[in-house]
Design a protein around this motif. Structure first.
Motif, PDB file in Angstrom:
ATOM      1  N   ASN B  40     -45.077 -24.968  -5.068  1.00 48.63           N
ATOM      2  CA  ASN B  40     -44.178 -26.034  -4.469  1.00 48.63           C
ATOM      3  C   ASN B  40     -43.726 -25.196  -3.112  1.00 48.63           C
ATOM      4  O   ASN B  40     -44.018 -25.946  -2.121  1.00 48.63           O
ATOM      5  CB  ASN B  40     -43.056 -26.231  -5.326  1.00 48.63           C
ATOM      6  N   GLU B  41     -43.494 -24.140  -3.165  1.00 47.87           N
ATOM      7  CA  GLU B  41     -43.134 -23.352  -1.962  1.00 47.87           C
ATOM      8  C   GLU B  41     -44.538 -23.257  -1.030  1.00 47.87           C
ATOM      9  O   GLU B  41     -44.340 -23.385   0.310  1.00 47.87           O
ATOM     10  CB  GLU B  41     -42.558 -21.907  -2.412  1.00 47.87           C
ATOM     11  N   THR B  42     -45.624 -22.930  -1.708  1.00 41.63           N
ATOM     12  CA  THR B  42     -46.823 -22.831  -0.994  1.00 41.63           C
ATOM     13  C   THR B  42     -47.157 -24.258  -0.165  1.00 41.63           C
ATOM     14  O   THR B  42     -47.476 -24.219   1.006  1.00 41.63           O
ATOM     15  CB  THR B  42     -47.952 -22.592  -1.813  1.00 41.63           C
ATOM     16  N   ASN B  43     -46.984 -25.117  -1.057  1.00 43.66           N
ATOM     17  CA  ASN B  43     -47.300 -26.729  -0.378  1.00 43.66           C
ATOM     18  C   ASN B  43     -46.324 -27.075   0.609  1.00 43.66           C
ATOM     19  O   ASN B  43     -46.543 -27.694   1.677  1.00 43.66           O
ATOM     20  CB  ASN B  43     -47.355 -27.799  -1.507  1.00 43.66           C
ATOM     21  N   SER B  44     -45.043 -26.555   0.419  1.00 43.40           N
ATOM     22  CA  SER B  44     -44.204 -26.747   1.667  1.00 43.40           C
ATOM     23  C   SER B  44     -44.429 -26.058   2.865  1.00 43.40           C
ATOM     24  O   SER B  44     -44.604 -26.613   3.954  1.00 43.40           O
ATOM     25  CB  SER B  44     -42.705 -26.509   1.336  1.00 43.40           C
ATOM     26  N   PHE B  45     -45.064 -24.848   2.749  1.00 42.87           N
ATOM     27  CA  PHE B  45     -45.394 -24.016   3.854  1.00 42.87           C
ATOM     28  C   PHE B  45     -46.699 -24.610   4.475  1.00 42.87           C
ATOM     29  O   PHE B  45     -46.774 -25.175   5.708  1.00 42.87           O
ATOM     30  CB  PHE B  45     -45.844 -22.643   3.441  1.00 42.87           C
ATOM     31  N   TYR B  46     -47.806 -25.211   3.675  1.00 47.61           N
ATOM     32  CA  TYR B  46     -48.690 -25.703   4.254  1.00 47.61           C
ATOM     33  C   TYR B  46     -48.596 -27.179   4.906  1.00 47.61           C
ATOM     34  O   TYR B  46     -49.100 -27.389   5.850  1.00 47.61           O
ATOM     35  CB  TYR B  46     -49.788 -26.342   3.063  1.00 47.61           C
ATOM     36  N   LEU B  47     -47.621 -27.723   4.428  1.00 47.57           N
ATOM     37  CA  LEU B  47     -46.981 -28.981   5.019  1.00 47.57           C
ATOM     38  C   LEU B  47     -46.418 -28.584   6.388  1.00 47.57           C
ATOM     39  O   LEU B  47     -46.606 -29.496   7.412  1.00 47.57           O
ATOM     40  CB  LEU B  47     -46.048 -29.704   4.154  1.00 47.57           C
ATOM     41  N   ALA B  48     -45.572 -27.551   6.389  1.00 45.02           N
ATOM     42  CA  ALA B  48     -44.767 -27.389   7.590  1.00 45.02           C
ATOM     43  C   ALA B  48     -45.534 -26.690   8.790  1.00 45.02           C
ATOM     44  O   ALA B  48     -45.277 -27.130   9.797  1.00 45.02           O
ATOM     45  CB  ALA B  48     -43.593 -26.407   7.361  1.00 45.02           C
ATOM     46  N   ILE B  51     -51.302 -27.497   7.720  1.00 43.73           N
ATOM     47  CA  ILE B  51     -52.353 -27.054   7.038  1.00 43.73           C
ATOM     48  C   ILE B  51     -52.819 -27.726   6.067  1.00 43.73           C
ATOM     49  O   ILE B  51     -54.332 -28.166   6.060  1.00 43.73           O
ATOM     50  CB  ILE B  51     -52.028 -25.675   6.500  1.00 43.73           C
ATOM     51  N   ALA B  52     -52.050 -28.488   5.215  1.00 43.63           N
ATOM     52  CA  ALA B  52     -52.634 -29.231   4.290  1.00 43.63           C
ATOM     53  C   ALA B  52     -51.606 -30.197   3.656  1.00 43.63           C
ATOM     54  O   ALA B  52     -50.201 -29.778   4.041  1.00 43.63           O
ATOM     55  CB  ALA B  52     -53.265 -28.572   3.232  1.00 43.63           C
ATOM     56  N   VAL B  53     -51.694 -31.153   3.341  1.00 47.49           N
ATOM     57  CA  VAL B  53     -50.829 -32.164   2.721  1.00 47.49           C
ATOM     58  C   VAL B  53     -51.173 -32.294   1.035  1.00 47.49           C
ATOM     59  O   VAL B  53     -51.746 -33.146   0.789  1.00 47.49           O
ATOM     60  CB  VAL B  53     -50.561 -33.582   3.542  1.00 47.49           C
ATOM     61  N   VAL B  54     -50.290 -31.342   0.391  1.00 43.57           N
ATOM     62  CA  VAL B  54     -50.606 -31.708  -1.031  1.00 43.57           C
ATOM     63  C   VAL B  54     -49.138 -31.586  -1.634  1.00 43.57           C
ATOM     64  O   VAL B  54     -48.107 -31.036  -1.270  1.00 43.57           O
ATOM     65  CB  VAL B  54     -51.202 -30.305  -1.488  1.00 43.57           C
ATOM     66  N   HIS B  55     -49.006 -32.566  -2.860  1.00 46.91           N
ATOM     67  CA  HIS B  55     -47.662 -32.718  -3.427  1.00 46.91           C
ATOM     68  C   HIS B  55     -48.029 -32.659  -5.114  1.00 46.91           C
ATOM     69  O   HIS B  55     -48.941 -32.929  -5.349  1.00 46.91           O
ATOM     70  CB  HIS B  55     -47.031 -34.153  -3.174  1.00 46.91           C
ATOM     71  N   LYS B  56     -46.896 -32.092  -5.577  1.00 46.42           N
ATOM     72  CA  LYS B  56     -46.919 -32.376  -7.067  1.00 46.42           C
ATOM     73  C   LYS B  56     -46.479 -33.634  -7.569  1.00 46.42           C
ATOM     74  O   LYS B  56     -45.600 -34.158  -6.952  1.00 46.42           O
ATOM     75  CB  LYS B  56     -45.833 -31.441  -7.823  1.00 46.42           C
ATOM     76  N   LYS B  57     -47.222 -34.290  -8.311  1.00 48.41           N
ATOM     77  CA  LYS B  57     -46.677 -35.599  -8.839  1.00 48.41           C
ATOM     78  C   LYS B  57     -45.506 -35.306  -9.681  1.00 48.41           C
ATOM     79  O   LYS B  57     -45.440 -34.458 -10.474  1.00 48.41           O
ATOM     80  CB  LYS B  57     -47.913 -36.270  -9.754  1.00 48.41           C
ATOM     81  N   PRO B  58     -44.745 -36.626  -9.801  1.00 47.21           N
ATOM     82  CA  PRO B  58     -43.486 -36.444 -10.566  1.00 47.21           C
ATOM     83  C   PRO B  58     -43.954 -36.764 -12.111  1.00 47.21           C
ATOM     84  O   PRO B  58     -45.060 -36.847 -12.391  1.00 47.21           O
ATOM     85  CB  PRO B  58     -42.909 -37.724 -10.317  1.00 47.21           C
ATOM     86  N   THR B  59     -43.069 -36.137 -12.994  1.00 45.58           N
ATOM     87  CA  THR B  59     -43.418 -36.203 -14.475  1.00 45.58           C
ATOM     88  C   THR B  59     -43.419 -37.785 -14.703  1.00 45.58           C
ATOM     89  O   THR B  59     -42.556 -38.290 -14.554  1.00 45.58           O
ATOM     90  CB  THR B  59     -42.270 -35.280 -14.988  1.00 45.58           C
ATOM     91  N   PRO B  60     -44.418 -38.163 -15.401  1.00 43.83           N
ATOM     92  CA  PRO B  60     -44.356 -39.555 -15.938  1.00 43.83           C
ATOM     93  C   PRO B  60     -43.105 -39.831 -17.140  1.00 43.83           C
ATOM     94  O   PRO B  60     -43.205 -38.898 -17.889  1.00 43.83           O
ATOM     95  CB  PRO B  60     -45.667 -39.877 -16.298  1.00 43.83           C
ATOM     96  N   ILE B  61     -42.556 -40.627 -16.817  1.00 41.85           N
ATOM     97  CA  ILE B  61     -41.416 -40.882 -18.049  1.00 41.85           C
ATOM     98  C   ILE B  61     -41.491 -42.553 -18.285  1.00 41.85           C
ATOM     99  O   ILE B  61     -41.863 -43.447 -17.423  1.00 41.85           O
ATOM    100  CB  ILE B  61     -39.885 -40.934 -17.340  1.00 41.85           C
ATOM    101  N   GLN B  62     -41.418 -42.760 -19.714  1.00 44.49           N
ATOM    102  CA  GLN B  62     -41.244 -44.125 -20.176  1.00 44.49           C
ATOM    103  C   GLN B  62     -39.704 -44.508 -20.147  1.00 44.49           C
ATOM    104  O   GLN B  62     -39.038 -43.826 -20.858  1.00 44.49           O
ATOM    105  CB  GLN B  62     -41.809 -44.399 -21.611  1.00 44.49           C
ATOM    106  N   ILE B  63     -39.258 -45.336 -19.431  1.00 45.53           N
ATOM    107  CA  ILE B  63     -37.913 -45.555 -19.300  1.00 45.53           C
ATOM    108  C   ILE B  63     -37.474 -46.830 -20.211  1.00 45.53           C
ATOM    109  O   ILE B  63     -38.192 -47.600 -20.272  1.00 45.53           O
ATOM    110  CB  ILE B  63     -37.232 -46.072 -18.035  1.00 45.53           C
TER     111      ILE B  63
END
Lengths: 201, 201
Positions: B40-48, B51-63
């Motif tokens: 997550n820190e690496t991806n924040s750095f890339y975004l800032a 360099i690249a736009v990469v995100h972690k997907k949220p955990t899927p939840i059944q509400i």
């Protein structure tokens, strides 16, 4: 055309019948289904046919309390909805990264820009800069018209609002600056056709 | 080197001090942080840095149950974890779609394939077929070695298991069939460097 049982009760096909005899004659108007349902079906179709790999992201949740009962699944007992930091859908099509948000409005004359959060616009801009295809799928619910607007156009209207201009995109502007997506039975919302036309430019 | 207050109590820098004086001298070993935190820190750095736009997907939840208290945010009162149908991370880098899973193991001699679900392997195959770059980031936690294995190699080892072969990838095979990711301070896990070497092939 409605069918009736001899006792006068209306014939309502069961789920299993519906899948065998899809109600194509009802037209593609498809009222009652949400845009999300239709896009999920479309994406399943694309995936099954090897056309594209696009998924909706899960809703982001802040989990506060989880119980771990013996001999059964963990239960989340307290959690809150978080604001998404990206768009709802993304994936890959012929090597191209696709990233989009889907929004519907009950409005018939314009599309209100309050449907977007600032960070979604920023995300779409970042994706575009990185060579991905970012866009918005807009549904005018009353007339069931669906349009695909590419990010550069959204950027223009967002900027106009930020510069003190109108807080919506008029229906005429949507018609002029985006492509209408053909609605069908399968896939329901064939947005890849519009992506093809963007790519062939 | 540890600092102590005059009373002998050990000096523990506050968060704000840490951000000013990062503990580079501690080396990059970075134990205690999870692979997810580092990515997550690496991806924040890339975004800032653009360099690249990469995100972690949220955990899927059944509400299952949501309460809407007056004058405060909706509270999810009952929900369950769902199995993810895709990988955890995706995004776009120089027009390329990236899609990956990150896994760590306490094992020192091999990487167990039970870390993956069948549908994640299928997803990575679909992404690869569609022209995206699918891969896995593997961390050997004890030695803090991190590797990037591209999908074709994962496919090979997965197939071997399905054909009755071993249920893991040996450490030697990981070393031979993947690239070690250089660890640093910023970005912590510079996986884009490895992607560059894959792309330049």
């Amino acid at each position: 055309m409605a069918f009736h049982y001899p006792n006068g009760r209306k014939f309502i096909p069961r789920k299993s019948d519906q899948s065998v005899r899809p109600q194509i004659k009802a037209g593609f108007s498809n009222r009652g289904k949400t845009l999300e349902d239709d896009l999920n079906e479309t994406n399943s179709f694309y995936l099954a046919q090897g056309i594209a790999v696009v998924h909706k992201k899960p809703t982001p949740i802040q989990i506060v309390d989880v119980h771990y009962p013996k001999r059964s699944a963990a239960v989340i007992k307290e959690a809150y909805f978080k604001q998404a930091s990206t768009t709802d859908y993304n994936g890959v099509y012929k090597g191209h990264h696709l990233d989009f948000e889907a929004k519907e409005t009950q409005n018939t004359t314009s599309f209100p820009l309050k449907n977007f959060h600032e960070h979604q616009i920023v995300h779409m801009m970042n994706v575009t800069k990185q060579g991905g295809i970012a866009f918005v799928i807009i549904r005018f619910a009353v007339t069931d018209e669906i349009y695909l607007m590419n990010y550069p156009e959204i950027h223009f209207f967002w900027k106009r609002m930020q510069d003190g201009g109108r807080k919506s995109i008029t229906k005429e502007e949507v018609e002029a600056e985006s492509k209408r997506i053909p609605l069908g039975f399968q896939p329901r919302i064939d947005y890849i056709k519009v992506i093809d036309s963007i790519l062939s430019k």
